[in-house]
Design an enzyme around this catalytic site. Structure first.
Site, PDB file in Angstrom:
ATOM      1  N   ASN A 257      38.188  34.517  53.759  1.00 61.49           N
ATOM      2  CA  ASN A 257      38.834  35.026  55.037  1.00 61.49           C
ATOM      3  C   ASN A 257      39.337  33.924  55.929  1.00 61.49           C
ATOM      4  OD1 ASN A 257      37.919  37.555  53.967  1.00 61.49           O
ATOM      5  ND2 ASN A 257      36.018  37.660  55.394  1.00 61.49           N
TER       6      ASN A 257
ATOM      7  N   ASN B  96      44.109  35.721  50.478  1.00 59.38           N
ATOM      8  CA  ASN B  96      42.986  36.014  50.281  1.00 59.38           C
ATOM      9  C   ASN B  96      42.558  37.589  50.922  1.00 59.38           C
ATOM     10  OD1 ASN B  96      39.893  35.554  49.561  1.00 59.38           O
ATOM     11  ND2 ASN B  96      39.838  36.187  51.990  1.00 59.38           N
ATOM     12  N   GLU B  97      42.058  38.415  49.846  1.00 50.30           N
ATOM     13  CA  GLU B  97      41.597  39.853  50.175  1.00 50.30           C
ATOM     14  C   GLU B  97      42.469  40.535  51.321  1.00 50.30           C
ATOM     15  OE1 GLU B  97      37.396  39.829  51.377  1.00 50.30           O
ATOM     16  OE2 GLU B  97      36.916  39.204  49.269  1.00 50.30           O
TER      17      GLU B  97
ATOM     18  N   TYR C  80      30.469  41.376  45.253  1.00 51.92           N
ATOM     19  CA  TYR C  80      28.935  41.090  45.707  1.00 51.92           C
ATOM     20  C   TYR C  80      28.032  42.032  45.591  1.00 51.92           C
ATOM     21  CZ  TYR C  80      31.473  37.041  47.942  1.00 51.92           C
ATOM     22  OH  TYR C  80      32.284  36.081  48.175  1.00 51.92           O
TER      23      TYR C  80
ATOM     24  N   GLU D 152      35.787  35.481  43.438  1.00 53.25           N
ATOM     25  CA  GLU D 152      34.463  35.425  44.240  1.00 53.25           C
ATOM     26  C   GLU D 152      33.295  36.300  43.516  1.00 53.25           C
ATOM     27  OE1 GLU D 152      34.692  36.343  48.390  1.00 53.25           O
ATOM     28  OE2 GLU D 152      36.771  35.137  48.612  1.00 53.25           O
TER      29      GLU D 152
HETATM   30  O1  AHR Z   1      32.698  34.644  50.459  1.00 50.98           O
HETATM   31  C1  AHR Z   1      32.342  35.144  51.752  1.00 50.98           C
HETATM   32  C2  AHR Z   1      33.555  36.071  52.040  1.00 50.98           C
HETATM   33  O2  AHR Z   1      33.695  37.074  51.306  1.00 50.98           O
HETATM   34  C3  AHR Z   1      34.903  35.524  51.773  1.00 50.98           C
HETATM   35  O3  AHR Z   1      35.425  34.553  53.071  1.00 50.98           O
HETATM   36  C4  AHR Z   1      35.913  36.523  51.579  1.00 50.98           C
HETATM   37  O4  AHR Z   1      36.948  36.361  50.806  1.00 50.98           O
HETATM   38  C5  AHR Z   1      34.826  37.621  51.207  1.00 50.98           C
HETATM   39  O5  AHR Z   1      34.867  38.787  51.899  1.00 50.98           O
END
Ligand code: AHR
Length: 503
Positions: free
Chosen positions: A74, A174-175, A246, A294
């Site tokens: 982020n 990113n994202e 995650y 990630e």
């Molecule tokens: O890895 C932590 C955060 O998770 C990263 O900054 C982001 O890309 C994701 O949401």
């Protein structure tokens, strides 16, 4: 009492793919204590002349990490790379908007490239497509990869780096699908910008590889349409699409938690289908591969992070302390990459030091290994070569979110050069040991070298700076007779069964 049995066939001709070693990649973001207090702490007794912690370097080397994504995350979506180069005394302090801290910019592109060399890694660099865009990206790539004789390449030389860094792999933002992202974009907006940025970056350096952003998790309401639209725009200009995911065990339902790698498998399959759908639409010969840049467990630190004072420097953010069951899921996630290694070519455990990481440090003190360090180290060490399809059958269970979850989750790798075969396996059964029968008849003259096990009676056991409660041993029970390995897999365990050619 005889044990329930699972069977696999491990045959040298059932090949998934040559494994791209970059699936053992990781990630360092300017976030919390990942950089400051993690890789860089000039006052630490273990610091080298550049301020890098040698104890951390040694642990990263033990993991053998071929590529490290940088500088975010982020954070990159509001980052000015120019702040982090040149004389340190001239570098500005900035409000870091993603994590609401102060960024001192003591470490930037050049220092990170230096550090990556010390740990034998390549850098995977992300450009800011949040607050910035095409112009910043072309300047950064000129600074990093152009030999000299132009403004930005000469600026790098002036900063003490005569030779170009030749960074090969670049992330286009990113994202960008996430509303939390600074400069969040719709898929249309992102796709257009990513394409034009890719075009310009390739004009500067045609040898690079590019990763377009896909969805930031499979739970996003816009998944997989965001990915499809981004690819509609960028298909011809990029090489990979990114995936992030995650997991957590918030409801303390371990049986369900350990099955979450099945969700990851499904995510991967859906992204592959999305890429191939766009390929078909475009009548293209080119195949887009996956960069799972990630992935990890992330939930333990969520509450704690809410208490952190904004605008502090390198606070302890996202410092999940991992337990034993997390290591089991991480093992299964790594095996998921192996089974999909024909399309997953890059994967980055997020992250590497202190921030949701396998390596932790104390400021001024020790560096130590979290539970998840071990499966990562094992697969990185023994998962090089060719991934094999294991034709498998296992007793199964149902959990809250999953049906037909195999108790034994496994993957196999054949390293032709070293004449080694490694079977990785998690026993998800929380009460019983299971027997794994692996038919390895195609590997004549092989014998068992070692059966490594990570087990613990307490699923919630953790490691700390002073106690390694969760660590592997090599006393696993395996025999090889008439071409069949018989292995006892303890309840809730991670196993690495190594075979080698008899000398
Ligand atoms: O890895 C932590 C955060 O998770 C990263 O900054 C982001 O890309 C994701 O949401």
């Amino acid at each position: 009492m005889s044990l329930q049995k699972a069977k696999i066939i491990v045959d040298k001709d059932f090949r998934v793919s040559e494994i791209d070693e970059r699936i053992y990649g990781s990630f360092i973001e300017h976030l919390g204590r990942a950089v400051y207090g993690g890789v860089y702490e000039p006052d630490h007794p273990e610091a080298d002349e550049h301020g890098f912690r040698k104890d951390v370097i040694e642990l990263v080397k033990e993991l053998n990490v071929p590529i490290v994504r940088y500088p975010g995350g982020n954070m990159v979506s509001a980052y000015n790379w120019e702040d982090g180069v040149g004389p340190k005394e001239d570098r500005p302090r900035r409000l870091e908007l993603a994590w609401r801290t102060i960024e001192t910019n003591e470490v930037g592109t050049n220092e990170f490239v230096d550090w990556a060399k010390l740990v034998n890694s390549q850098v995977m660099m992300a450009v800011n497509l949040g607050t910035r865009g095409i112009d910043e990206a072309r300047n950064l790539i000129e600074y990093c990869n152009h030999p000299g004789g132009t403004y930005y390449s000469d600026l790098r030389r002036k900063h003490g780096y005569e030779k170009p860094h030749n960074i090969k792999t670049w992330c286009l933002g990113n994202e960008m699908d996430g509303p939390w992202q600074v400069g969040h974009k719709t898929a249309e907006e992102y796709g257009r910008l990513a394409l034009e940025t890719a075009k310009v970056m390739r004009l500067v350096d045609p040898t690079i590889e590019l990763v377009t952003c896909g969805s930031s998790s499979a739970e996003m309401a816009t998944f997989p349409q965001y990915d499809a639209t981004a690819l509609e725009h960028t298909y011809d200009a990029v090489d990979y699409i990114s995936l992030h995911q995650y997991y957590g065990n918030r409801s303390n339902d371990t049986a369900n938690y350990l099955a979450k790698s099945m969700d990851m498998e499904n995510f991967i399959k859906t992204v592959i289908s999305t890429c191939d759908y766009i390929k078909a639409k475009k009548r293209s010969k080119k195949t887009i591969n996956l960069s799972f840049d990630e992935w990890n467990v992330w939930y333990h630190s969520n509450q704690q992070d809410r208490k952190i004072e904004p605008w502090s420097i390198a606070p302890p953010q996202l410092e999940d302390v991992y337990n034993f069951e997390d290591a089991l899921l991480v093992g299964s996630m790594l095996m998921t990459f192996l089974r999909n290694s024909d399309r997953v070519k890059i994967a980055c455990m997020a992250q590497l030091v202190n921030v949701i990481a396998p390596i932790m440090t104390e400021n001024g003190g020790k560096a130590w290994k979290q539970t998840i360090f071990y499966p990562y180290a094992h697969v990185s060490a023994y998962g090089r070569g060719v991934a094999l399809h294991t034709v498998s059958s296992s007793p199964k269970y149902d959990s809250k979110d999953f049906t037909d979850v195999p108790y034994i989750d496994s993957a196999a790798v054949y390293n032709e050069e070293k004449e080694e075969v490694t079977i990785f396996a998690v026993n998800r059964h929380l009460e019983e040991a299971l027997e794994l029968n692996a038919d390895v008849r195609s590997f004549e003259g092989y014998e068992i070298v070692e059966h490594i096990v990570l087990e613990n009676d307490d699923l919630k056991a953790v490691n700390t700076a002073t106690e390694q409660n969760v660590q592997p041993h090599s006393n696993g029970v395996s025999t090889l007779r008439d071409g069949v390995v018989e292995a006892k897999l303890s309840k809730a365990s991670w196993n690495v069964i190594r075979l080698g050619k008899r000398k």
